[in-house]
Design a protein around this motif. Sequence first.
Motif, PDB file in Angstrom:
ATOM      1  N   LEU A 102     -25.920   1.932  28.505  1.00 22.10           N
ATOM      2  CA  LEU A 102     -25.944   3.216  29.197  1.00 22.10           C
ATOM      3  C   LEU A 102     -24.975   4.145  28.480  1.00 22.10           C
ATOM      4  O   LEU A 102     -23.761   3.884  28.458  1.00 22.10           O
ATOM      5  N   SER A 103     -25.492   5.191  27.880  1.00 19.61           N
ATOM      6  CA  SER A 103     -24.597   6.112  27.181  1.00 19.61           C
ATOM      7  C   SER A 103     -23.718   6.850  28.180  1.00 19.61           C
ATOM      8  O   SER A 103     -24.074   7.047  29.343  1.00 19.61           O
ATOM      9  N   GLU A 104     -22.555   7.261  27.711  1.00 18.35           N
ATOM     10  CA  GLU A 104     -21.586   7.954  28.550  1.00 18.35           C
ATOM     11  C   GLU A 104     -22.173   9.264  29.086  1.00 18.35           C
ATOM     12  O   GLU A 104     -22.863   9.993  28.373  1.00 18.35           O
ATOM     13  N   ILE A 105     -21.897   9.544  30.356  1.00 16.74           N
ATOM     14  CA  ILE A 105     -22.269  10.835  30.931  1.00 16.74           C
ATOM     15  C   ILE A 105     -21.279  11.881  30.422  1.00 16.74           C
ATOM     16  O   ILE A 105     -20.066  11.722  30.542  1.00 16.74           O
ATOM     17  N   TYR A 106     -21.801  12.962  29.847  1.00 13.17           N
ATOM     18  CA  TYR A 106     -20.934  13.965  29.229  1.00 13.17           C
ATOM     19  C   TYR A 106     -21.287  15.352  29.754  1.00 13.17           C
ATOM     20  O   TYR A 106     -22.439  15.776  29.681  1.00 13.17           O
ATOM     21  N   THR A 107     -20.278  16.056  30.296  1.00 11.63           N
ATOM     22  CA  THR A 107     -20.458  17.432  30.758  1.00 11.63           C
ATOM     23  C   THR A 107     -19.583  18.402  29.990  1.00 11.63           C
ATOM     24  O   THR A 107     -19.735  19.617  30.134  1.00 11.63           O
ATOM     25  N   GLY A 108     -18.657  17.890  29.201  1.00 11.73           N
ATOM     26  CA  GLY A 108     -17.738  18.743  28.455  1.00 11.73           C
ATOM     27  C   GLY A 108     -16.413  18.946  29.141  1.00 11.73           C
ATOM     28  O   GLY A 108     -15.497  19.572  28.583  1.00 11.73           O
ATOM     29  N   GLN A 109     -16.271  18.445  30.362  1.00 16.14           N
ATOM     30  CA  GLN A 109     -15.013  18.544  31.096  1.00 16.14           C
ATOM     31  C   GLN A 109     -14.401  17.147  31.186  1.00 16.14           C
ATOM     32  O   GLN A 109     -14.892  16.310  31.947  1.00 16.14           O
ATOM     33  N   ASP A 110     -13.356  16.925  30.423  1.00 17.59           N
ATOM     34  CA  ASP A 110     -12.808  15.579  30.246  1.00 17.59           C
ATOM     35  C   ASP A 110     -12.462  14.898  31.560  1.00 17.59           C
ATOM     36  O   ASP A 110     -12.828  13.741  31.796  1.00 17.59           O
ATOM     37  N   SER A 111     -11.751  15.576  32.449  1.00 21.40           N
ATOM     38  CA  SER A 111     -11.311  14.941  33.694  1.00 21.40           C
ATOM     39  C   SER A 111     -12.513  14.610  34.581  1.00 21.40           C
ATOM     40  O   SER A 111     -12.590  13.541  35.189  1.00 21.40           O
ATOM     41  N   THR A 112     -13.483  15.526  34.630  1.00 21.88           N
ATOM     42  CA  THR A 112     -14.684  15.293  35.425  1.00 21.88           C
ATOM     43  C   THR A 112     -15.511  14.151  34.845  1.00 21.88           C
ATOM     44  O   THR A 112     -15.998  13.283  35.577  1.00 21.88           O
ATOM     45  N   ASP A 113     -15.668  14.143  33.526  1.00 20.02           N
ATOM     46  CA  ASP A 113     -16.443  13.089  32.870  1.00 20.02           C
ATOM     47  C   ASP A 113     -15.838  11.722  33.124  1.00 20.02           C
ATOM     48  O   ASP A 113     -16.545  10.756  33.404  1.00 20.02           O
ATOM     49  N   LYS A 114     -14.525  11.629  33.016  1.00 17.50           N
ATOM     50  CA  LYS A 114     -13.850  10.351  33.234  1.00 17.50           C
ATOM     51  C   LYS A 114     -14.091   9.848  34.654  1.00 17.50           C
ATOM     52  O   LYS A 114     -14.405   8.672  34.870  1.00 17.50           O
ATOM     53  N   GLU A 115     -14.004  10.745  35.615  1.00 14.08           N
ATOM     54  CA  GLU A 115     -14.208  10.374  37.020  1.00 14.08           C
ATOM     55  C   GLU A 115     -15.643   9.925  37.259  1.00 14.08           C
ATOM     56  O   GLU A 115     -15.896   8.919  37.932  1.00 14.08           O
ATOM     57  N   ILE A 116     -16.609  10.670  36.700  1.00 16.28           N
ATOM     58  CA  ILE A 116     -18.029  10.339  36.880  1.00 16.28           C
ATOM     59  C   ILE A 116     -18.345   8.969  36.305  1.00 16.28           C
ATOM     60  O   ILE A 116     -19.017   8.141  36.938  1.00 16.28           O
TER      61      ILE A 116
END
Length: 274
Positions: free
Chosen positions: A203-217
């Motif tokens: 499963l590839s990492e979910i990426y939105t461009g917002q580091d803190s949000t991505d880490k939490e997701i």
Amino acid sequence: MDNKFGKISRIQACAAVRDGKTILEDLSFTAPYKIMVPFEKENDGIQIMPLCASAGIMAGDSQEFSYHVKEGANLEVLSQSFEKIHKMDEGSAFRIIEIQVEQNAILYYYPQPVIPFSGSAFDSTMTICLEDKTSRLFLLEVISCGRNAHEERFQYRRFSSRVRIYRGEKLIYQDNTCYEPEKMPMEGNGMYEGYTHMANLFLSEIYTGQDSTDKEINLELQEKIWQLLDEEPDTDGGVTRLTTGDLVLRIFAHRAQTLQQLADKIKKLYEAIH
């Protein structure tokens, strides 16, 4: 490789976006394969299902599959039934799969389980190129011990599956599965450990461009997957987070259907994240 049919069986499919929906922009195939008319998904994506006129994979079969998911497209590749690798008195069969996923595109590669019959030998190589962090991939492979009901437990000659996944120019994941039951304790420690079926998932990492949000997701996704694994008493497996943030799973069970149902639940978790 001795190809008794004198040619390579090929599938080439390219998915793109038109008017906000994913379409098949280009498609070609050769016997014994063809592609069904795509099924539309609720999220404007499509599912395609290769159909095969053959009863399964035979000695000397040579296959080359290519899938290209263009920017913004959403493609899911299915298979029509369990894939049977038939007994081979001599020789082997091989398959090469090349996949490219562009920016903001997603591919679900979701085939049915593989059944290697007694005496069979099969080699598969899959190379996947993700353009960048916005390129998403859900990859599933389920391998059985053989026809367990026919007392063909780990009686195939060889099953080889090599997977390489790149993000940009960087190799982010490689799995080199090569089983030769006559030379390996397939049911021992470090192998199937008494189970008959194994699922590999990426499963590839979910990426939105917002580091803190991505880490939490991504941490929340990993935790939910662990909960699913803990709730399933008939399986054993785990989740590994790579240094790139991507997730890799390996799960064992005594039935293919158990792994398929669990993979469906994991896929729904992954699909729910936009």
